[in-house]
Design a protein around this motif. Structure first.
Motif, short mmCIF file in Angstrom:
data_model
loop_
_atom_site.label_atom_id
_atom_site.label_comp_id
_atom_site.label_asym_id
_atom_site.label_seq_id
_atom_site.Cartn_x
_atom_site.Cartn_y
_atom_site.Cartn_z
N PRO A 9 39.83 51.00 46.50
CA PRO A 9 41.12 51.69 46.37
C PRO A 9 41.63 52.23 47.71
CG PRO A 9 39.35 53.12 45.65
CD PRO A 9 38.72 51.81 46.01
N SER A 10 42.86 52.69 47.68
CA SER A 10 43.49 53.26 48.87
C SER A 10 44.58 54.21 48.42
CB SER A 10 44.07 52.14 49.75
OG SER A 10 44.82 52.69 50.82
N VAL A 11 44.99 55.09 49.31
CA VAL A 11 46.12 55.98 49.00
C VAL A 11 47.37 55.15 48.77
CG1 VAL A 11 47.59 57.82 49.87
CG2 VAL A 11 45.12 57.89 50.30
N GLY A 12 47.50 54.06 49.54
CA GLY A 12 48.61 53.14 49.37
C GLY A 12 48.19 51.97 48.51
N PRO A 13 48.43 50.74 48.98
CA PRO A 13 48.02 49.57 48.22
C PRO A 13 46.51 49.42 48.16
CG PRO A 13 48.82 48.94 50.39
CD PRO A 13 49.12 50.38 50.24
N VAL A 14 46.02 48.84 47.07
CA VAL A 14 44.60 48.54 46.96
C VAL A 14 44.19 47.66 48.14
CG1 VAL A 14 42.94 47.20 45.61
CG2 VAL A 14 44.49 48.79 44.46
N LYS A 15 43.04 47.96 48.73
CA LYS A 15 42.63 47.24 49.94
C LYS A 15 42.04 45.87 49.64
CE LYS A 15 41.61 51.36 52.72
NZ LYS A 15 40.55 52.09 53.47
N ALA A 16 41.19 45.78 48.61
CA ALA A 16 40.50 44.53 48.34
C ALA A 16 40.03 44.50 46.90
CB ALA A 16 39.31 44.35 49.28
N ILE A 17 39.87 43.28 46.37
CA ILE A 17 39.42 43.11 45.00
C ILE A 17 38.49 41.90 44.91
CG2 ILE A 17 41.51 44.09 43.95
CD1 ILE A 17 42.31 41.10 43.38
N GLY A 18 37.83 41.76 43.79
CA GLY A 18 37.03 40.58 43.50
C GLY A 18 36.67 40.56 42.04
N ARG A 19 36.32 39.37 41.55
CA ARG A 19 35.91 39.19 40.15
C ARG A 19 34.62 38.39 40.12
NH1 ARG A 19 36.83 34.90 36.09
NH2 ARG A 19 36.84 35.82 33.99
N LEU A 20 33.70 38.79 39.24
CA LEU A 20 32.46 38.06 39.05
C LEU A 20 32.35 37.70 37.58
CD1 LEU A 20 30.14 37.27 41.02
CD2 LEU A 20 28.84 39.17 40.07
N ALA A 21 32.59 36.42 37.25
CA ALA A 21 32.46 35.95 35.88
C ALA A 21 30.98 35.85 35.51
CB ALA A 21 33.13 34.59 35.72
N LEU A 22 30.62 36.31 34.34
CA LEU A 22 29.23 36.35 33.90
C LEU A 22 28.99 35.28 32.85
CD1 LEU A 22 28.92 40.23 33.57
CD2 LEU A 22 28.32 38.80 35.54
N VAL A 23 28.11 34.32 33.16
CA VAL A 23 27.79 33.22 32.25
C VAL A 23 26.28 33.07 32.21
CG1 VAL A 23 28.17 30.81 31.66
CG2 VAL A 23 29.94 32.06 32.94
N ASP A 24 25.66 33.61 31.14
CA ASP A 24 24.19 33.61 31.02
C ASP A 24 23.59 34.32 32.25
OD1 ASP A 24 24.43 32.23 28.61
OD2 ASP A 24 24.47 30.30 29.61
N ASP A 25 22.65 33.66 32.96
CA ASP A 25 22.07 34.31 34.13
C ASP A 25 22.76 33.86 35.42
OD1 ASP A 25 21.09 31.73 34.19
OD2 ASP A 25 19.08 32.30 34.85
N TRP A 26 23.94 33.26 35.27
CA TRP A 26 24.77 32.87 36.39
C TRP A 26 25.98 33.79 36.49
CZ3 TRP A 26 24.54 28.89 40.04
CH2 TRP A 26 23.50 27.97 39.88
N ALA A 27 26.56 33.83 37.69
CA ALA A 27 27.83 34.52 37.88
C ALA A 27 28.70 33.69 38.80
CB ALA A 27 27.61 35.91 38.48
N GLY A 28 30.00 33.72 38.56
CA GLY A 28 30.95 32.98 39.39
C GLY A 28 31.86 33.93 40.13
N LEU A 29 31.94 33.78 41.45
CA LEU A 29 32.77 34.65 42.27
C LEU A 29 34.20 34.10 42.32
CD1 LEU A 29 32.85 37.12 44.17
CD2 LEU A 29 32.29 35.56 46.06
N TYR A 30 35.14 34.89 41.84
CA TYR A 30 36.55 34.49 41.78
C TYR A 30 37.42 35.61 42.36
CZ TYR A 30 35.28 30.94 38.23
OH TYR A 30 34.74 29.87 37.55
N CYS A 31 38.65 35.25 42.67
CA CYS A 31 39.70 36.23 42.99
C CYS A 31 39.31 37.19 44.11
CB CYS A 31 40.09 37.04 41.74
SG CYS A 31 40.50 36.07 40.29
N LEU A 32 38.56 36.72 45.09
CA LEU A 32 38.22 37.57 46.23
C LEU A 32 39.44 37.63 47.14
CD1 LEU A 32 35.95 39.16 47.65
CD2 LEU A 32 35.37 37.05 48.86
N ALA A 33 40.01 38.82 47.29
CA ALA A 33 41.26 38.96 48.05
C ALA A 33 41.28 40.29 48.78
CB ALA A 33 42.47 38.84 47.12
N VAL A 34 41.73 40.25 50.04
CA VAL A 34 41.85 41.45 50.87
C VAL A 34 43.29 41.57 51.36
CG1 VAL A 34 41.04 42.66 52.93
CG2 VAL A 34 39.45 41.22 51.61
N ASP A 35 43.87 42.74 51.19
CA ASP A 35 45.22 42.96 51.67
C ASP A 35 45.29 42.67 53.17
OD1 ASP A 35 47.40 44.87 52.94
OD2 ASP A 35 47.93 44.68 50.82
#
Length: 247
Positions: free
Chosen positions: A161-187
């Motif tokens: 988070p930030s006082v202004g725009p959110v600085k960075a985000i990411g998503r980790l999809a959970l599939v059994d004992d695997w995870a998929g890294l998606y939507c990694l984005a930095v302002d």
């Protein structure tokens, strides 16, 4: 580590479409045209009558206002599907590498960070706004359809988070004992500060408490800076794919 067919299945589960039609071994995915992943055919097995299957796919997609599209990996069936699609006027788009790593190895390589990263099981409005502002495509209706994709699967969401725009985000999809890294984005105004690494580390640390041992990601083949980063972290290419899109 995993077969091309196995990684295709994980990616399908990590980015679930609104509608899926089973067609003699193919999975015809539809999600109102939002993202190629959710609006393409996953050709897992060869249909008995290929030309008839292709006609069906094209008619179905066109009836829903979606450009016919196929996800073509080394596991695509039949094995000459890529050539057959080219002969029907399909063009190649978005060649992509699929890379994997062990979570324990990644955590050993990722640096500690003093940055606070918030982790949630749902994408809140701030997360969604940041994703669409940094990396989104389309208007409000497209954003709503994309949000539904995210909400259909089990996942973790990271926000710096930030006082202004959110600085960075990411998503980790959970599939059994695997995870998929998606939507990694930095302002753009906060890049080159190690925030992407902080997001990845926080997501993986949380994922280990949920039994996740391995992670996969997709990186566009021409994105050399991202590939260099993932190479340093220990990711290795296990498969690749491209889309064949009706011209």
């Amino acid at each position: 580590m995993i077969s091309a067919a196995g990684i295709d299945s994980l990616m399908n589960q990590g980015w679930p479409a609104e509608a899926k039609t089973e067609l003699d071994g193919w999975v015809v995915r539809r999600n109102r045209g939002v993202t190629k992943r959710a609006n393409s055919v996953l050709p897992a097995s060869a249909p008995f009558d290929l030309e008839r299957a292709l006609d069906y796919v094209e008619n179905l997609y066109q009836a829903h206002g979606i450009t016919p599209c196929f996800h073509v990996s080394p596991a695509a069936q039949p094995t000459d599907l890529d050539d057959r699609l080219e002969a029907r006027g399909y063009v190649v788009q978005a060649p992509t590498l699929v890379q994997c790593a062990e979570v324990a190895d990644l955590l050993d390589r990722l640096p500690d960070s003093p940055v606070d990263v918030n982790i949630s099981s749902v994408p809140d409005d701030a997360w969604m706004d940041a994703w669409w502002r940094i990396d989104g495509h389309g208007g409000e209706d497209d954003q709503a359809a994309a949000r539904q994709i995210l909400n259909r699967g089990r996942a973790l969401y990271a926000t710096i988070p930030s006082v202004g725009p959110v600085k960075a985000i990411g998503r980790l999809a959970l599939v059994d004992d695997w995870a998929g890294l998606y939507c990694l984005a930095v302002d753009e105004q906060f890049r080159r500060q190690g925030l992407a690494l902080a997001v990845i580390r926080a997501l993986l640390q949380k994922a280990t408490t949920l039994g996740v041992r391995r992670v996969f990601l997709q990186v566009v083949a021409e994105n050399e800076p991202a590939q260099a980063l993932y190479d340093r972290l220990g990711f290795r290419t296990v498969s690749q794919y491209h889309y064949r899109v009706k011209a």
